[in-house]
Scaffold this active site. Structure first.
Site, mmCIF file in Angstrom:
data_model
loop_
_atom_site.group_PDB
_atom_site.id
_atom_site.type_symbol
_atom_site.label_atom_id
_atom_site.label_comp_id
_atom_site.label_asym_id
_atom_site.label_seq_id
_atom_site.Cartn_x
_atom_site.Cartn_y
_atom_site.Cartn_z
ATOM 1 N N ILE A 1 0.747 -1.519 0.532
ATOM 2 C CA ILE A 1 0.371 0.583 0.100
ATOM 3 C C ILE A 1 0.954 1.318 0.124
ATOM 4 O O ILE A 1 2.535 1.298 0.600
ATOM 5 C CB ILE A 1 -0.623 -0.090 0.913
ATOM 6 C CG1 ILE A 1 -0.212 0.213 2.688
ATOM 7 C CG2 ILE A 1 -2.175 -0.511 1.345
ATOM 8 C CD1 ILE A 1 -1.270 0.094 3.630
ATOM 9 N N HIS A 2 0.175 2.130 -0.529
ATOM 10 C CA HIS A 2 1.444 3.553 -0.866
ATOM 11 C C HIS A 2 -0.160 4.305 -1.285
ATOM 12 O O HIS A 2 -0.634 4.547 -1.709
ATOM 13 C CB HIS A 2 2.331 3.090 -2.114
ATOM 14 C CG HIS A 2 1.727 2.694 -3.230
ATOM 15 N ND1 HIS A 2 1.016 2.039 -3.553
ATOM 16 C CD2 HIS A 2 1.209 3.863 -4.325
ATOM 17 C CE1 HIS A 2 0.998 2.108 -4.817
ATOM 18 N NE2 HIS A 2 0.832 3.104 -5.618
ATOM 19 N N LEU A 3 0.561 5.909 0.069
ATOM 20 C CA LEU A 3 0.036 7.126 -0.785
ATOM 21 C C LEU A 3 0.540 7.831 -1.579
ATOM 22 O O LEU A 3 1.767 8.426 -1.160
ATOM 23 C CB LEU A 3 0.087 7.572 0.665
ATOM 24 C CG LEU A 3 -0.661 8.999 0.923
ATOM 25 C CD1 LEU A 3 -2.463 9.205 0.980
ATOM 26 C CD2 LEU A 3 -1.059 9.149 2.489
#
Length: 255
Positions: free
Chosen positions: A169-171
């Site tokens: 997951i990455h923002l």
């Protein structure tokens, strides 16, 4: 191996071979009975060795999807990619910030957890504080970008992709100019300029209420295919180059 059949045919077929199916064929042979009796042509089933079947090529795995996992597992091999911590020593940190290898705007960075979390389905209520820290770190990056000469006049967006293309997951932290040679198609544009781009509070809220994250992938895969539209005036423009020209001529010039 031959098996005798009992079919009478013309003697002109003697010696001929007839294919019945892959691996099976029939050979016509003559036999004689009493004197002056017409020769009988019989078929013998000849079992040939089965043809070698070609193996179906294995589906190629998209190993590029593991790129972020490689970053957090081998940070010392990718030190040039790290914005925070700058020395890529992530031990003792819950999150890190890296530059996007194919930035879709003048400024494009990613906030990643340093623990392995490949998909949203792995998130639960124990990860609320982690996502809140990711959001805070993203906001800190925007503040720092605003203090740089080449980033002070840019506007920034922070968000998750509804259906990420890569594992871990990455923002995203991205400037909204989208001035980049890597911004190539409708999918790229719609990723950051439609409901496909989720505010981090959407995921945080779901974790607080439900203890998990549930997103309608069918819906979001439809959203990302919708027609291009100007984010300033909502005008429908079919081609990405024309949309970028429209933005520069009618909106960016106003700033």
């Amino acid at each position: 191996m031959f098996r005798r059949g009992c079919v009478r045919v013309s003697s002109s077929l003697v010696g001929k071979r007839f294919v019945a199916s892959p691996g099976r064929c029939f050979v016509a042979k003559s036999t004689f009975g009493r004197i002056n009796e017409r020769p009988t042509v019989r078929f013998y089933c000849e079992q040939s060795a089965p043809e070698e079947t070609k193996e179906k090529p294995r589906k190629k795995y998209d190993y590029w999807k593991l790129g972020f996992i490689d970053l957090i597992r081998n940070p010392d091999q990718h030190q040039d990619m790290f914005y925070y911590p700058a020395d890529a020593k992530i031990e003792g940190h819950n999150v890190c910030v890296v530059y996007d290898r194919n930035p879709k705007a003048k400024k494009h960075l990613l906030v990643l957890p340093t623990m392995l979390l490949q998909t949203y389905k792995q998130l639960n209520e124990n990860h609320i504080s982690l996502l809140e820290e990711m959001k805070e770190r993203a906001e800190q990056v925007v503040k720092e970008m605003k203090e740089t000469e080449d980033g002070k006049d840019l506007n920034y967006k922070i968000g998750f992709q509804a259906v990420p293309g890569m594992l871990q997951i990455h923002l995203h932290v991205i400037s909204d100019d989208f001035d980049s040679p890597y911004m190539k198609n409708k999918r790229h544009w719609n990723t950051f300029n439609t409901d496909f781009f989720l505010d981090p509070d959407v995921l945080i809220s779901q974790l607080k209420i439900n203890g998990s994250v549930s997103l309608d992938e069918v819906h979001y895969n439809t959203v990302i295919k919708q027609p291009l539209a100007c984010p300033k005036c909502a005008m429908k423009i079919p081609r990405l180059p024309d949309l970028m020209t429209h933005l520069n001529e009618f909106h960016n010039a106003e700033q």
